[in-house]
Design a protein around this motif. Structure first.
Motif, PDB file in Angstrom:
ATOM      1  N   GLY A  32      20.407  72.088  24.183  1.00  0.00           N
ATOM      2  CA  GLY A  32      21.010  73.171  23.408  1.00  0.00           C
ATOM      3  C   GLY A  32      20.901  72.907  21.931  1.00  0.00           C
ATOM      4  N   THR A  33      21.222  73.899  21.131  1.00  0.00           N
ATOM      5  CA  THR A  33      21.209  73.770  19.685  1.00  0.00           C
ATOM      6  C   THR A  33      22.533  74.243  19.130  1.00  0.00           C
ATOM      7  N   ALA A  34      22.840  73.793  17.899  1.00  0.00           N
ATOM      8  CA  ALA A  34      24.087  74.193  17.276  1.00  0.00           C
ATOM      9  C   ALA A  34      24.097  75.692  17.031  1.00  0.00           C
ATOM     10  N   LYS A 150      20.317  71.929  13.111  1.00  0.00           N
ATOM     11  CA  LYS A 150      20.865  72.543  14.328  1.00  0.00           C
ATOM     12  C   LYS A 150      20.269  71.841  15.549  1.00  0.00           C
ATOM     13  N   ASP A 151      20.609  70.567  15.654  1.00  0.00           N
ATOM     14  CA  ASP A 151      20.076  69.721  16.724  1.00  0.00           C
ATOM     15  C   ASP A 151      21.243  68.936  17.316  1.00  0.00           C
ATOM     16  N   VAL A 245      28.542  68.337  19.631  1.00  0.00           N
ATOM     17  CA  VAL A 245      28.978  68.304  21.019  1.00  0.00           C
ATOM     18  C   VAL A 245      29.447  69.688  21.426  1.00  0.00           C
ATOM     19  N   ASN A 246      29.530  69.925  22.704  1.00  0.00           N
ATOM     20  CA  ASN A 246      30.026  71.202  23.205  1.00  0.00           C
ATOM     21  C   ASN A 246      31.544  71.221  23.095  1.00  0.00           C
ATOM     22  N   THR A 264      34.187  78.768  21.816  1.00  0.00           N
ATOM     23  CA  THR A 264      33.282  78.134  20.862  1.00  0.00           C
ATOM     24  C   THR A 264      32.159  77.438  21.610  1.00  0.00           C
ATOM     25  N   ARG A 265      31.059  77.238  20.876  1.00  0.00           N
ATOM     26  CA  ARG A 265      29.893  76.635  21.507  1.00  0.00           C
ATOM     27  C   ARG A 265      29.563  75.315  20.810  1.00  0.00           C
ATOM     28  N   ASP A 266      28.299  75.014  20.642  1.00  0.00           N
ATOM     29  CA  ASP A 266      27.918  73.723  20.066  1.00  0.00           C
ATOM     30  C   ASP A 266      28.084  73.752  18.547  1.00  0.00           C
ATOM     31  N   ASN A 267      29.306  73.629  18.077  1.00  0.00           N
ATOM     32  CA  ASN A 267      29.560  73.706  16.643  1.00  0.00           C
ATOM     33  C   ASN A 267      30.463  72.584  16.165  1.00  0.00           C
TER      34      ASN A 267
END
Length: 432
Positions: A32-34, A150-151, A245-246, A264-267
């Motif tokens: 996934g990506t940020a 964004k990795d 992290v997720n 929220t997601r990968d942020n």
């Protein structure tokens, strides 16, 4: 946000064990990506380390009294409150930096090997105006913003965290280099075991001396590279990279938030094994009175080392040229020195007073009995971690005779620059 009044107690506790993960610590995602449409947050956790013993300088320090299984005495930090003000620094490869004040949660715990530890945790939002997604071909600093990738496995940003600097301002207060709120003035008092130390009042810590803890920034070696067309040997320092992290693994601290928060997601930028080590050293001073008069010993005078006033030093970056394993030449920006605390000056002197002057009787000529005493003082800066040459310091014990010539006298000794931080060392002074 108003914090309760944290106190630091130095207690004789067991040695810290290895860090063990808490069940709610974040886990890095596998893919996934940020997500760029979610506000950036940060989640930190780790342990506050105790002073270690420097075997080369502690020959006179007797570590035989205590509660550990092998009879060693260890001085360990214990915080009697759960919230402490801290300086949070996030920086990138180009010299971009975000500096803010936060409150971290500190809790006592027992590690997997049964030893007492102090764990800390922080979870909060970041100032979105200070951050920018790094461009694919970015080669320069992006104004005053921190550039991140964004990795999920390589965000391109790093973190520094410090406890004990002058706690002016509130949570999430944006700070700039040079502000007095990120400096430190020595309290001027001995470090007394069990003595409460205020970590929240504004300005210098005059009632009792605060001890500075911060992320480790030790030397890891050297390398020869090309900088601005010249071959130079640069020091490699320890840095602490952040990863995405997720957020579903993070427990949101807001009272009305869902646990965990599914929206929220990968942020979330995170690291969950940070070590906050003491900056500088604790010095156990032993004083013996071999003279013919009783004396009152008042304290320790520190010279050359610095530490009367300490300042926050921003991280730096350099444009480096090096060859890869295939012989190809690449030029890119890279972090150089990490955020640190450094002395504002190493030329002045300052006194560390004992709470009560200690009376030592004169040498007993009938049985050669020598009166002696021990005290612990904190030296905030006594190492070479900045890469600058550390001039050997000077220490003096100041005292007064109780009879005869009662003018203040001193006994001095030279002390070499210490290469390590977070250690417990000793020095003996003899009054003749």
């Amino acid at each position: 946000m108003k914090a309760t009044r944290p106190l630091l107690l130095l207690a004789l506790l067991a040695v810290f064990g290895s860090c063990s993960k808490a069940t709610d610590e974040p886990v890095a995602p596998s893919a996934g990506t940020a997500s760029s449409d979610q506000p950036l947050k940060i989640a930190l956790s780790g342990e506050i380390e105790l002073p270690e013993v420097d075997p080369q300088t502690a020959r006179d320090l007797i570590l035989s009294e205590g509660t550990t299984s092998d009879g060693k005495r260890i001085i360990s930090p214990y915080f009697s409150d759960s919230r402490l003000p801290a300086i949070l620094c996030i920086y990138d490869d180009f010299g971009g930096m975000s500096l803010s004040r936060v409150f971290i949660d500190v809790t006592p715990a027992t590690s997997s090997n049964g030893k007492m530890v102090s764990r800390f945790r922080y979870y909060g939002g970041l100032d979105q105006g200070k951050f920018k997604v790094r461009g694919a071909t970015q080669q320069l600093k992006s104004g005053n913003k921190v550039s991140y990738k964004k990795d999920p496995n390589n965000s391109g940003v790093y973190v520094g965290l410090f406890i004990g600097l002058d706690p002016n301002g509130g949570e999430d207060t944006s700070l700039d280099i040079g502000e007095s709120s990120i400096s430190y003035t020595h309290g001027g008092w001995e470090t007394k075991l069990g003595q409460p130390v205020d970590y929240t009042s504004n300005g210098p810590n005059r009632s009792a001396t605060r001890i500075i803890f911060g992320t480790t920034s030790e030397r890891k070696g050297t390398e020869t590279v090309e900088i601005a067309g010249e071959k130079v040997t640069r020091v490699l320092y320890e840095h602490h990279p952040l990863k995405f992290v997720n957020d579903k693994t993070i427990f949101d601290r807001a009272q009305d938030a869902r646990h965990p928060n599914p929206d929220t997601r990968d942020n979330v930028l995170t690291v969950n094994d940070l070590k906050l080590a003491m900056r500088g050293a604790l010095l156990e001073v032993t004083v013996e009175n071999w003279g013919t008069a009783d004396v009152n010993v008042g304290g320790v005078r520190v010279g050359t080392f610095g530490g009367g006033k300490v300042e926050f030093s921003a991280p730096t970056s350099k444009k480096i040229t090096r060859k890869n394993q295939y012989g190809q030449t690449n030029t890119f920006w890279e972090v150089d020195t990490p955020p640190m605390v450094t002395p504002a000056s190493t030329t002045g002197t300052y006194d560390i007073k004992f709470y009560d002057a200690v009376r030592l009787e004169h040498k007993d000529t009938r049985n050669d009995k020598i009166a002696s005493m021990k005290k612990i003082v904190y030296l905030p800066f006594v190492n070479t971690v900045t890469g600058r040459t550390q001039i050997p310091g000077t220490l003096e014990i100041f005292y007064n005779q109780t009879t005869g010539d009662t003018e203040q006298k001193t006994v001095s000794a030279a002390v070499r620059g210490l290469k390590n931080q977070g250690i417990l060392v000793s020095k003996k002074f003899m009054i003749n």
